[in-house]
Write an enzyme that holds these catalytic residues in place. Structure first.
Site, short mmCIF file in Angstrom:
data_model
loop_
_atom_site.label_atom_id
_atom_site.label_comp_id
_atom_site.label_asym_id
_atom_site.label_seq_id
_atom_site.Cartn_x
_atom_site.Cartn_y
_atom_site.Cartn_z
N CYS A 1 7.67 0.13 -2.25
CA CYS A 1 6.71 0.24 -0.73
C CYS A 1 6.92 1.49 -0.28
O CYS A 1 7.50 2.26 -0.98
CB CYS A 1 7.38 -1.05 0.19
SG CYS A 1 9.07 -0.92 0.89
N GLY A 2 6.89 1.81 0.92
CA GLY A 2 6.80 2.80 1.44
C GLY A 2 8.38 3.67 1.09
O GLY A 2 8.52 5.09 0.50
N ARG B 1 31.74 -10.98 -10.01
CA ARG B 1 31.28 -10.76 -8.73
C ARG B 1 29.93 -10.78 -8.22
O ARG B 1 29.67 -11.19 -7.41
CB ARG B 1 31.68 -9.05 -8.27
CG ARG B 1 33.11 -8.72 -8.41
CD ARG B 1 33.64 -7.38 -8.56
NE ARG B 1 34.74 -7.13 -8.60
CZ ARG B 1 35.47 -6.04 -9.14
NH1 ARG B 1 34.85 -5.04 -9.83
NH2 ARG B 1 36.92 -5.95 -9.06
N GLY C 1 12.05 -2.36 2.74
CA GLY C 1 11.44 -3.57 3.40
C GLY C 1 11.35 -4.82 2.20
O GLY C 1 11.76 -5.79 2.33
N HIS D 1 26.91 -3.11 -13.18
CA HIS D 1 27.89 -3.80 -12.53
C HIS D 1 27.09 -4.97 -11.56
O HIS D 1 27.86 -5.86 -11.78
CB HIS D 1 28.43 -2.73 -11.54
CG HIS D 1 29.51 -1.94 -12.16
ND1 HIS D 1 30.29 -1.01 -11.01
CD2 HIS D 1 29.78 -1.48 -13.23
CE1 HIS D 1 31.14 -0.40 -11.81
NE2 HIS D 1 30.76 -0.48 -13.17
N ASN D 2 25.82 -4.73 -11.41
CA ASN D 2 25.45 -5.81 -10.40
C ASN D 2 24.39 -6.69 -11.06
O ASN D 2 23.86 -7.68 -10.39
CB ASN D 2 24.77 -4.95 -9.11
CG ASN D 2 25.47 -3.82 -8.50
OD1 ASN D 2 25.04 -2.72 -8.46
ND2 ASN D 2 26.44 -4.29 -7.96
N GLY E 1 10.80 1.38 0.04
CA GLY E 1 11.47 0.54 -0.90
C GLY E 1 12.63 -0.49 -0.07
O GLY E 1 13.06 -1.38 -0.56
N ARG F 1 6.99 6.58 -0.71
CA ARG F 1 6.86 7.79 -0.11
C ARG F 1 8.15 8.62 0.08
O ARG F 1 8.07 9.54 0.87
CB ARG F 1 6.59 7.28 1.47
CG ARG F 1 5.29 6.47 1.71
CD ARG F 1 5.07 5.88 3.10
NE ARG F 1 3.77 5.20 3.10
CZ ARG F 1 3.36 4.27 3.87
NH1 ARG F 1 4.35 3.88 4.79
NH2 ARG F 1 2.46 3.55 3.96
N HIS G 1 0.76 -1.22 -0.15
CA HIS G 1 0.10 0.06 0.10
C HIS G 1 1.02 1.27 0.10
O HIS G 1 0.53 2.30 -0.52
CB HIS G 1 -0.97 -0.10 1.12
CG HIS G 1 -0.18 -0.30 2.52
ND1 HIS G 1 0.24 -1.49 2.93
CD2 HIS G 1 0.01 0.33 3.65
CE1 HIS G 1 0.79 -1.76 4.03
NE2 HIS G 1 0.81 -0.35 4.47
C1 RB5 Z 1 4.17 0.07 5.53
O1 RB5 Z 1 3.66 0.96 6.34
C2 RB5 Z 1 5.75 0.10 5.22
O2 RB5 Z 1 6.20 -0.08 6.42
C3 RB5 Z 1 6.29 -0.28 4.01
O3 RB5 Z 1 5.69 0.17 2.89
C4 RB5 Z 1 7.77 0.05 3.78
O4 RB5 Z 1 8.08 1.17 3.97
C5 RB5 Z 1 8.69 -0.98 4.51
O5 RB5 Z 1 9.97 -1.18 4.33
#
Ligand code: RB5
Length: 142
Positions: free
Chosen positions: A64-65, A135, A69, A97-98, A67, A108, A9
């Site tokens: 993600c918020g 590598r 996680g 490179h990778n 990137g 976010r 989300h």
């Molecule tokens: C969700 O609230 C948030 O934790 C997730 O999007 C992200 O930022 C995690 O790394």
């Protein structure tokens, strides 16, 4: 090109914007969700990485918020090299490179135009092979 996108989300709006732009450019985009609802980002990472390791897409884009996680989760999966990108130079190097097969962004933390420029930098690059391939093989063997 076949590309797979996914987000939780927190990255949903950015994922949708990037998906639309890729489709407008004629790419075949598979979307593993989410669709705006709250989800756990590791589940999305697993779904997207299966598509990449299965050879159904050339690379994946995860949001993600931050990137953080979702790229951490992706990098737990064998065969995945996920690069969290926040600048165009890193996005290009992620390929050169990778040989990253997943790029990740924070919905976010960065804007759509910046993310799009990074996608273009990554897609315009080629893996350089040679010492870099050695590598990358070392990473894959870990
Ligand atoms: C969700 O609230 C948030 O934790 C997730 O999007 C992200 O930022 C995690 O790394």
């Amino acid at each position: 090109m076949k590309i797979v996108v996914g987000s939780d989300h927190g990255g949903y709006d950015l994922k949708e914007a990037l998906r639309r732009r890729l489709e407008e450019e004629g790419h075949e985009v598979q979307d593993v969700g989410c669709h705006g609802e709250p989800v756990d980002y590791p589940d999305i990472a697993v779904a997207l990485c299966k598509v990449v390791t299965g050879g159904e897409a050339e690379f994946g884009i995860l949001c993600c918020g931050t990137g953080i996680g979702i790229s951490m989760a992706a990098n737990k999966i064998k065969g995945i090299r996920a690069a969290l990108c926040a600048d165009c130079y890193s996005a290009r190097m992620a390929k050169e490179h990778n040989n990253a097969n997943v790029i990740a962004f924070g919905g976010r933390t960065i804007g759509v135009e910046h993310a799009w420029e990074m996608v273009r930098a990554y897609m315009g690059a080629e893996h350089l092979g040679g010492i870099h391939a050695k590598r990358v093989a070392q990473i894959d063997a870990l």
